[in-house]
Each structure stands twice: as C-alpha cells, then as structure tokens.
Design a protein around this motif. Structure first.
Motif, PDB file in Angstrom:
ATOM      1  N   UNK A 186       0.850  -1.192   0.000  1.00  0.00           N
ATOM      2  CA  UNK A 186       0.000   0.000   0.000  1.00  0.00           C
ATOM      3  C   UNK A 186       0.888   1.245   0.000  1.00  0.00           C
ATOM      4  N   UNK A 187       0.546   2.254  -0.793  1.00  0.00           N
ATOM      5  CA  UNK A 187       1.112   3.591  -0.656  1.00  0.00           C
ATOM      6  C   UNK A 187      -0.049   4.534  -0.372  1.00  0.00           C
ATOM      7  N   UNK A 188       0.020   5.236   0.767  1.00  0.00           N
ATOM      8  CA  UNK A 188      -1.117   6.042   1.200  1.00  0.00           C
ATOM      9  C   UNK A 188      -0.704   7.484   1.491  1.00  0.00           C
ATOM     10  N   UNK A 189      -1.688   8.366   1.411  1.00  0.00           N
ATOM     11  CA  UNK A 189      -1.505   9.756   1.805  1.00  0.00           C
ATOM     12  C   UNK A 189      -2.876  10.324   2.142  1.00  0.00           C
ATOM     13  N   UNK A 190      -2.879  11.381   2.953  1.00  0.00           N
ATOM     14  CA  UNK A 190      -4.141  12.025   3.300  1.00  0.00           C
ATOM     15  C   UNK A 190      -4.621  11.661   4.683  1.00  0.00           C
ATOM     16  N   UNK A 191      -5.719  12.278   5.132  1.00  0.00           N
ATOM     17  CA  UNK A 191      -6.247  12.034   6.481  1.00  0.00           C
ATOM     18  C   UNK A 191      -6.766  10.624   6.643  1.00  0.00           C
ATOM     19  N   UNK A 192      -6.729  10.121   7.887  1.00  0.00           N
ATOM     20  CA  UNK A 192      -7.071   8.729   8.152  1.00  0.00           C
ATOM     21  C   UNK A 192      -8.478   8.339   7.782  1.00  0.00           C
ATOM     22  N   UNK A 193      -9.410   9.306   7.805  1.00  0.00           N
ATOM     23  CA  UNK A 193     -10.793   8.972   7.490  1.00  0.00           C
ATOM     24  C   UNK A 193     -11.140   9.204   6.030  1.00  0.00           C
ATOM     25  N   UNK A 194     -10.150   9.676   5.252  1.00  0.00           N
ATOM     26  CA  UNK A 194     -10.418   9.944   3.836  1.00  0.00           C
ATOM     27  C   UNK A 194      -9.123   9.841   3.029  1.00  0.00           C
ATOM     28  N   UNK A 195      -8.354   8.775   3.306  1.00  0.00           N
ATOM     29  CA  UNK A 195      -7.035   8.653   2.694  1.00  0.00           C
ATOM     30  C   UNK A 195      -7.125   8.233   1.227  1.00  0.00           C
ATOM     31  N   UNK A 196      -6.035   8.470   0.525  1.00  0.00           N
ATOM     32  CA  UNK A 196      -5.861   7.970  -0.838  1.00  0.00           C
ATOM     33  C   UNK A 196      -4.892   6.797  -0.792  1.00  0.00           C
ATOM     34  N   UNK A 197      -5.110   5.801  -1.642  1.00  0.00           N
ATOM     35  CA  UNK A 197      -4.278   4.600  -1.597  1.00  0.00           C
ATOM     36  C   UNK A 197      -4.079   4.020  -2.981  1.00  0.00           C
ATOM     37  N   UNK A 198      -2.838   3.604  -3.266  1.00  0.00           N
ATOM     38  CA  UNK A 198      -2.502   2.823  -4.452  1.00  0.00           C
ATOM     39  C   UNK A 198      -1.970   1.489  -3.960  1.00  0.00           C
ATOM     40  N   UNK A 199      -2.433   0.389  -4.561  1.00  0.00           N
ATOM     41  CA  UNK A 199      -2.129  -0.933  -4.020  1.00  0.00           C
ATOM     42  C   UNK A 199      -1.871  -1.948  -5.126  1.00  0.00           C
ATOM     43  N   UNK A 200      -1.049  -2.935  -4.802  1.00  0.00           N
ATOM     44  CA  UNK A 200      -0.844  -4.062  -5.713  1.00  0.00           C
ATOM     45  C   UNK A 200      -0.362  -5.265  -4.927  1.00  0.00           C
ATOM     46  N   UNK A 201      -0.567  -6.449  -5.476  1.00  0.00           N
ATOM     47  CA  UNK A 201      -0.160  -7.690  -4.822  1.00  0.00           C
ATOM     48  C   UNK A 201      -0.929  -8.850  -5.412  1.00  0.00           C
ATOM     49  N   UNK A 202      -1.102  -9.901  -4.598  1.00  0.00           N
ATOM     50  CA  UNK A 202      -1.945 -11.019  -5.032  1.00  0.00           C
ATOM     51  C   UNK A 202      -3.102 -11.187  -4.064  1.00  0.00           C
ATOM     52  N   UNK A 203      -4.175 -11.760  -4.545  1.00  0.00           N
ATOM     53  CA  UNK A 203      -5.372 -11.932  -3.734  1.00  0.00           C
ATOM     54  C   UNK A 203      -6.083 -13.219  -4.088  1.00  0.00           C
ATOM     55  N   UNK A 204      -6.830 -13.761  -3.128  1.00  0.00           N
ATOM     56  CA  UNK A 204      -7.828 -14.801  -3.372  1.00  0.00           C
ATOM     57  C   UNK A 204      -9.157 -14.163  -2.992  1.00  0.00           C
ATOM     58  N   UNK A 205     -10.012 -13.956  -3.981  1.00  0.00           N
ATOM     59  CA  UNK A 205     -11.219 -13.152  -3.793  1.00  0.00           C
ATOM     60  C   UNK A 205     -12.374 -13.767  -4.590  1.00  0.00           C
TER      61      UNK A 205
END
Length: 420
Positions: free
Chosen positions: A208-227
């Motif tokens: 995760x790469x995040x920025x911004x306030x905790x209740x309205x943050x912005x996030x860019x993410x990558x990885x693997x998932x089972x969904x």
C-alpha cells in the motif's frame, strides 16, 4: 371478459415482479448496460484454460478513458525515469520469480492492444450492487479508534508512537514505514493460495502507498489476492487497486472501473498467477513496485523484472498522492465481517501459517524497498510491525544475522484454539 383478462395480466405482472425480486433480478436491471460499459470491443479474444476470457482491447479504447477527468488524456507509453538500487548486505531466500500468468499459455495480445479480463454476467450478479462492483467494502472503524498490537511496538515516527485505527471488518499483519515523502515502493512477495472460508471474504498479500487524512485517505495498491466474490473462484490472482476516499465511493480492483491506464500487452490484471509455493517445498515470489514518475506525476505499476504494466494518472485522479505518499505498508489483509469477533473467520492470511514458522512455512516479503526523491531503491530508515488481530494473524520482521536485511514474515490461519 375484458376486465377478467386485464386482471389476469396484472396478476401475471405482479407475480413476475415478485419472482424477480426474490431472485435479485430487479436490483440488477442494469446488468446489460454495465457489461457493455465494462467490456470494450475486442481486437482478439483468448480463452484461457482456467476459464477466464481475455479480451485484447485497443489501447485507446480501454476503460480508463471513461473517467471524466481522462477524456483528453495523452497516454504515456513508458516511464521517463530509471531507478538506482542500493546494494546492501542480504542473504537472499531460495525463491523463484513468478513472471507468467495462466492465460498466456493460450495466446498473446498484439501490439497496440492491452489484455483485459472479461467481466461476465455471473460476476456482476455476485455483487451487492452494480455501483459497488469491483470495489473493496467500506472500512468500518471501531469507536475506540485504537488498535493494541500484542507483538511489539505501535508504528512510530521519530520515536513517537502512532495509534492506528481499529478496522472492524478487516485484519492486517503489516510492515509499516511512515512520516517521509515516498515516491515509490517495491517488494518480492511470496506467492501462496490460502483458504478463503466464505464467498464474500477475501485475503491479500500486498503493498500500500497512502496519503491524506485517516478517514479519507488515498491509496494505491498491488499484490496477489484470493477473492471469490469478485473473481468467482479461489485462485491466486494478480491485482491492482486505487481509492481516493478510503474505499467509500471511488476506485476499484484492476480495470473494473475507469482510472488505471494500461500500456503492457502481456500482463492481465485480475488474472491468475502460477505456480504457487508449497509448505517446505519450492517457494515462488512475485516482484511488484509502484513508482511516481517525477516528470508526469503518474504512478507506474511494475511487474517482475522491471516490466511496466501501466499507471494511475495521479494529477487527474488524486490530490494528496499527486505529490507523494507518506505511509507505506507491506503485508497481508483479510476482509470478513467475522474478524475480531467470536466465532472468527477461518479465512487464512499469507500461507495460512503464523509468521514464526519462517521460511518454507510462513509467507514472506523480501526486499521491501522505498523510493524517495533521491530516486534510489533502498530499505526504509525506520520500519515497525503491526498486527491488529494477533492471536489470528501475526507479523515478524526477522533478521538472520548482523549485516543482513530483515525478511518480513506474516500470516495465520484465522480461527484456531487461541482465536476461537
């Protein structure tokens, strides 16, 4: 007689409406329109042996350009930067790099197109609403707003402890660094296929790469998932994700909404990756990184040996991440409405084994690097571990010896004798 026929017709319509409601069809009356919006015309179609359909779509007709802010966007075909990498003392684990996806056995996309996993009717019908399709559920924050990890320190910045919020419907076991301006992060993420107990739950191993306030943050993410809720099966899949408002109403997995601009014709987001690791057997990892281009502010997603997949145009999509990230996390997450309660979900994280199992048993993340404005990949100056459901999932940053970099281990089985 005419009145009787009208009455019968009305009765049939009422019964049909009630039947549709019982089957959930009224809620999805816009399914056909949504499918048309998501699935762009294909130049070529590939039927993968795992059941996926991959459409090779003209790069200029991909879903990204449905976003109002990207109507006149000019595609950046490749990054303008090259990163330096600090060579620090490390003892690499015996793990093979995963660079292939199952669909590639059945064909390839021509130049000028991008591979997009086709969304099918059954995928949409699993969603709670068409508008929420492809999105992570909203985070539910505990009123206490403080998590008390049992395995060590709170994340901190310059020796100041930081209290992170307790997320009621998620469990995490992460390595954390925060407080600086990060313009990139990378890791070698060990690949497994953990158990997911319920169809509406998921598990991830990611960055995760995040920025911004905790209740309205912005996030860019990558990885693997089972969904299984999103993809319809329990395979381990490559994913990318973004949100501008902490999963409330923006962003999505992969290309299930507009925003991410893909440039690579060989890698399909949302498609399975293989092979996966086995307990005390051969270990596999996938190398992933997200980096800001200093010339354009686009955040590039890279796969394997420095192969660009595409980018998020932060100047159009983001506010805080238009400059940099101030929080980077590596590790795992389990989503379930049955975390942090009894009975706990049996959905596993990582390999399904606790972090203390170490190599060959527990899932690991090796070489968790950050990039700052020096444009060099390096181990963070400060890191801390974070596990908010400790008896169910754990985190352990293990250093084998002096002069070597730590390897981060994480995961767990979920429900067990100490996590009822």
């Amino acid at each position: 007689m005419a009145k009787l026929n009208i009455f019968r017709l009305l009765l049939i319509l009422v019964l049909s409406y009630l039947s549709d409601r019982a089957n959930g069809r009224v809620k999805f009356k816009g399914v056909n329109e949504k499918l048309k919006q998501l699935n762009k015309p294909a130049v070529k179609t590939i039927q993968s042996e795992d059941g996926d359909i991959i459409d090779c779509v003209d790069i200029y007709k991909q879903p990204a350009f449905d976003h109002p802010a990207l109507k006149n966007h000019v595609i950046q075909m490749k990054p303008s930067f090259k990163l330096k990498e600090e060579k620090l003392g490390t003892k690499g684990l015996s793990s093979k790099l995963v660079v292939s996806q199952t669909w590639q056995k059945s064909g390839s996309c021509p130049d000028g197109t991008v591979p997009i996993r086709r969304i099918q009717r059954k995928d949409l019908l699993r969603a709670k609403s068409i508008n929420r399709f492809g999105r992570k559920p909203r985070e539910v924050v505990s009123k206490s707003n403080i998590t008390d990890p049992k395995n060590g320190l709170y994340p901190s910045n310059n020796s100041t402890q930081v209290a992170l919020p307790t997320i009621v419907n998620r469990s995490a076991a992460n390595l954390v660094t925060l407080g600086y301006n990060y313009i990139g992060a990378k890791a070698d993420i060990n690949v497994w296929n953990p158990n997911v107990a319920a169809a509406d739950e998921f598990t991830t191993a990611q960055i995760w790469l995040k920025a911004g306030p905790g209740d309205n943050f912005e996030s860019l993410e990558t990885g693997w998932t089972v969904n299984p809720h999103l993809y319809g099966d329990r395979r381990t899949r490559l994913f990318a994700y973004w949100t501008k408002d902490s999963y409330k109403s923006t962003g999505c997995f992969d290309l299930t909404c507009s925003g991410f601009v893909q440039t690579n014709p060989q890698v399909a987001l949302g498609a399975p990756i293989e092979p996966v690791s086995s307990e005390f057997g051969q270990q596999y990892h996938v190398t992933l990184g997200i980096y800001m281009d200093p010339q354009t502010s686009n955040w590039w997603l890279k796969f394997g040996a420095d192969v660009p997949i595409g980018y998020w145009p932060a100047g159009s999509l983001m506010f805080y991440l238009n400059h940099s990230s101030t929080l980077v996390e590596w590790g795992g997450q389990v989503y379930s409405t049955n975390v942090k309660k009894t009975p706990h979900t049996k959905t596993a994280m990582g390999s399904g084994q606790f972090a203390s199992g170490l190599y060959g048993n527990a899932c690991f993340i090796q070489n968790p690097n950050i990039v700052d404005f020096s444009m060099a990949l390096k181990y963070p100056e400060w890191v801390g571990t974070w596990a908010d459901d400790y008896y169910c999932y754990t985190a352990y940053n293990y250093q084998k010896g002096y002069g070597t970099l730590p390897v981060f281990y994480f995961g767990g089985p979920g429900q067990n004798p100490n996590c009822p």
